[in-house]
Design a protein around this motif. Structure first.
Motif, PDB file in Angstrom:
ATOM      1  N   LEU A  23     -12.501  -2.882   2.811  1.00 31.18           N
ATOM      2  CA  LEU A  23     -12.857  -1.728   3.636  1.00 31.18           C
ATOM      3  C   LEU A  23     -12.965  -2.123   5.105  1.00 31.18           C
ATOM      4  CD1 LEU A  23     -13.778   1.273   3.814  1.00 31.18           C
ATOM      5  CD2 LEU A  23     -16.118   0.419   3.568  1.00 31.18           C
ATOM      6  N   ARG A  24     -13.672  -3.216   5.379  1.00 30.57           N
ATOM      7  CA  ARG A  24     -13.880  -3.630   6.775  1.00 30.57           C
ATOM      8  C   ARG A  24     -12.573  -4.023   7.439  1.00 30.57           C
ATOM      9  NH1 ARG A  24     -18.316  -8.145   6.889  1.00 30.57           N
ATOM     10  NH2 ARG A  24     -17.879  -7.993   9.128  1.00 30.57           N
ATOM     11  N   SER A  25     -11.717  -4.766   6.727  1.00 38.36           N
ATOM     12  CA  SER A  25     -10.456  -5.187   7.356  1.00 38.36           C
ATOM     13  C   SER A  25      -9.526  -4.005   7.583  1.00 38.36           C
ATOM     14  CB  SER A  25      -9.772  -6.262   6.511  1.00 38.36           C
ATOM     15  OG  SER A  25      -9.288  -5.745   5.286  1.00 38.36           O
ATOM     16  N   GLU A  59      -8.484   0.877  13.631  1.00 43.75           N
ATOM     17  CA  GLU A  59      -9.080   1.175  14.930  1.00 43.75           C
ATOM     18  C   GLU A  59      -8.574   0.245  16.040  1.00 43.75           C
ATOM     19  OE1 GLU A  59     -13.138   3.510  14.044  1.00 43.75           O
ATOM     20  OE2 GLU A  59     -13.377   1.337  14.253  1.00 43.75           O
ATOM     21  N   ASP A  60      -8.219  -0.975  15.681  1.00 46.69           N
ATOM     22  CA  ASP A  60      -7.780  -1.922  16.706  1.00 46.69           C
ATOM     23  C   ASP A  60      -6.278  -1.860  16.976  1.00 46.69           C
ATOM     24  OD1 ASP A  60     -10.373  -2.754  16.776  1.00 46.69           O
ATOM     25  OD2 ASP A  60     -10.039  -4.673  15.778  1.00 46.69           O
ATOM     26  N   VAL A  61      -5.496  -1.462  15.965  1.00 47.78           N
ATOM     27  CA  VAL A  61      -4.043  -1.566  16.086  1.00 47.78           C
ATOM     28  C   VAL A  61      -3.341  -0.221  15.914  1.00 47.78           C
ATOM     29  CG1 VAL A  61      -1.962  -2.670  15.184  1.00 47.78           C
ATOM     30  CG2 VAL A  61      -4.128  -3.950  15.246  1.00 47.78           C
ATOM     31  N   HIS A  66       0.145  -3.230   5.009  1.00 44.76           N
ATOM     32  CA  HIS A  66       0.750  -2.136   4.247  1.00 44.76           C
ATOM     33  C   HIS A  66      -0.232  -0.988   3.997  1.00 44.76           C
ATOM     34  CE1 HIS A  66       4.254  -4.599   3.688  1.00 44.76           C
ATOM     35  NE2 HIS A  66       3.547  -5.553   3.109  1.00 44.76           N
ATOM     36  N   ALA A  67      -1.496  -1.302   3.719  1.00 42.63           N
ATOM     37  CA  ALA A  67      -2.468  -0.246   3.424  1.00 42.63           C
ATOM     38  C   ALA A  67      -2.701   0.645   4.638  1.00 42.63           C
ATOM     39  CB  ALA A  67      -3.787  -0.860   2.946  1.00 42.63           C
ATOM     40  N   ALA A  68      -2.861   0.046   5.806  1.00 43.46           N
ATOM     41  CA  ALA A  68      -3.079   0.846   7.017  1.00 43.46           C
ATOM     42  C   ALA A  68      -1.862   1.714   7.315  1.00 43.46           C
ATOM     43  CB  ALA A  68      -3.385  -0.070   8.196  1.00 43.46           C
TER      44      ALA A  68
END
Length: 360
Positions: free
Chosen positions: A59-61, A67-69, A96-98
């Motif tokens: 979840l955190r990654s 939010e960062d990329v 891949h998930a993002a």
């Protein structure tokens, strides 16, 4: 359309019983929901299943990469063309998930902008046949659960989770066939549990026990070993976990693959649409695969399933039935093994946001 705002929501939906996956036992399903809003006030939503061994992200990654990329990149793009947006996302390696989460949210925003569901724009029918996935338990409990789900919801196809050892998997398949008769189609997913040297014998045993296809009997790659495995198997080897892009699929087709699982929840609608077109052109069977979705994720995945050709396996996306809560205003209803998709312009308006808050 330009991104004006976004929201991220974590939620957990309890299971009716502990669920044993290939790598973990869970009491609840965990998700991250992304809501994007454009300057015109339209919204698109998507969810990602939080399972690091499935997605490579915690979840955190996942939140950090978004939010960062990816969300800063999204602010620079015109959101009117989801495929073009996905092409820009591919400029960032891995993640891949993002990418899938953003991709699916942009497609949902497209539905809102069009004023109707994606399946209508894609020429699909709103009535979608489904299967149910029976997860790992003792064979007797697997049989009891399968019978109950067939009687309650009218499923005509079941996906059986294997990987408990050859004798146990065979016992489960024989028990299911005896209890359900020949009117229910069965296939098995071993989640890569067996060694490559065991996979051929396993595929033959499952086919002999009535499996229509055999999914991921072992870890494999699109090489000569896979070609030999498929050639020796009486049933198509359904390629899932080890195929993560249209490029991967093309390599597997060249190696003799005959069937593929397409998972919008894992890879995004843009890539899975491209993979569906490639499979169709190559004469390969497809199924829209289960990725542990809630009812919300089910709606996104089934948009793709409406477009698959005759001969495709029923979509696996009925897993929301294993959960005791959902975040939609109205429940999804399965009758005679099929579901009728809502005629909605995207899914944001189908969410009960007040119900979501206490689950976060």
């Amino acid at each position: 359309m330009r991104l004006a705002n976004y929201g991220l929501y974590r939620y957990r939906l309890p299971y009716a019983r502990p669920v044993r996956w290939s790598d973990v036992v869970e009491e609840a399903a965990e998700f991250l929901l992304l809501r994007i809003t454009c300057a015109q006030g339209l919204a698109g939503v998507a969810e990602m299943t939080i399972k690091p061994t499935w997605t490579g992200a915690s979840l955190r990654s996942l939140v950090a990469s978004l939010e960062d990329v990816f969300l800063p990149l999204l602010k620079k793009l015109d959101l009117c063309d989801p495929a073009a947006v996905r092409a820009r996302l591919e400029g960032i390696p891995e993640n891949h998930a993002a990418k899938a989460l953003v991709d699916n949210a942009v497609w949902d925003l497209q539905a809102a902008a069009r004023g109707g569901p994606l399946h209508r724009a894609w020429g699909g029918a709103p009535e979608v046949p489904l299967s149910f996935t029976v997860t790992r338990q003792t064979p007797a409990r697997m049989v009891a659960e399968a019978v109950a789900m067939v009687e309650r919801h009218g499923f005509k196809t079941l996906k059986i989770k294997g990987g408990q050892g050859l004798s146990t998997d065979v016992e489960a398949m024989h028990g299911l066939r005896h209890a359900l008769g020949n009117g229910t189609r069965l296939y098995v997913d071993a989640n890569g549990a067996y060694a490559p040297t065991e996979a051929g014998a396993y595929a033959r045993a499952m086919a002999d026990a009535g499996a229509e296809v055999v999914e991921d009997p072992c870890a494999f790659a699109p090489d000569a070993t896979f070609t030999r495995l498929q050639a020796a198997s009486p049933a198509p080897v359904l390629v899932d976990f080890y195929c993560a892009s249209p490029r991967d699929m093309a390599l597997y087709i060249a190696a003799g693959a005959r069937a593929f699982s397409l998972k919008p929840g894992r890879l995004g609608l843009s890539d899975t649409r491209a993979m569906a077109a490639l499979a169709r052109a190559s004469g390969c069977r497809t199924v829209v695969g289960m990725f542990g979705e809630s009812a919300l994720g089910t709606l996104a995945a089934l948009q793709l399933s409406t477009t698959l050709p005759p001969g495709s396996l029923p979509a696996e996306n009925s897993w929301f039935l294993a959960m005791t809560q959902q975040i939609l205003v109205s429940p999804l209803v399965i009758t005679q093994g099929s579901i009728r998709l809502p005629d909605a312009a995207g899914s944001a308006g189908l969410i009960d946001w007040n119900r979501l808050e206490p689950l976060t």
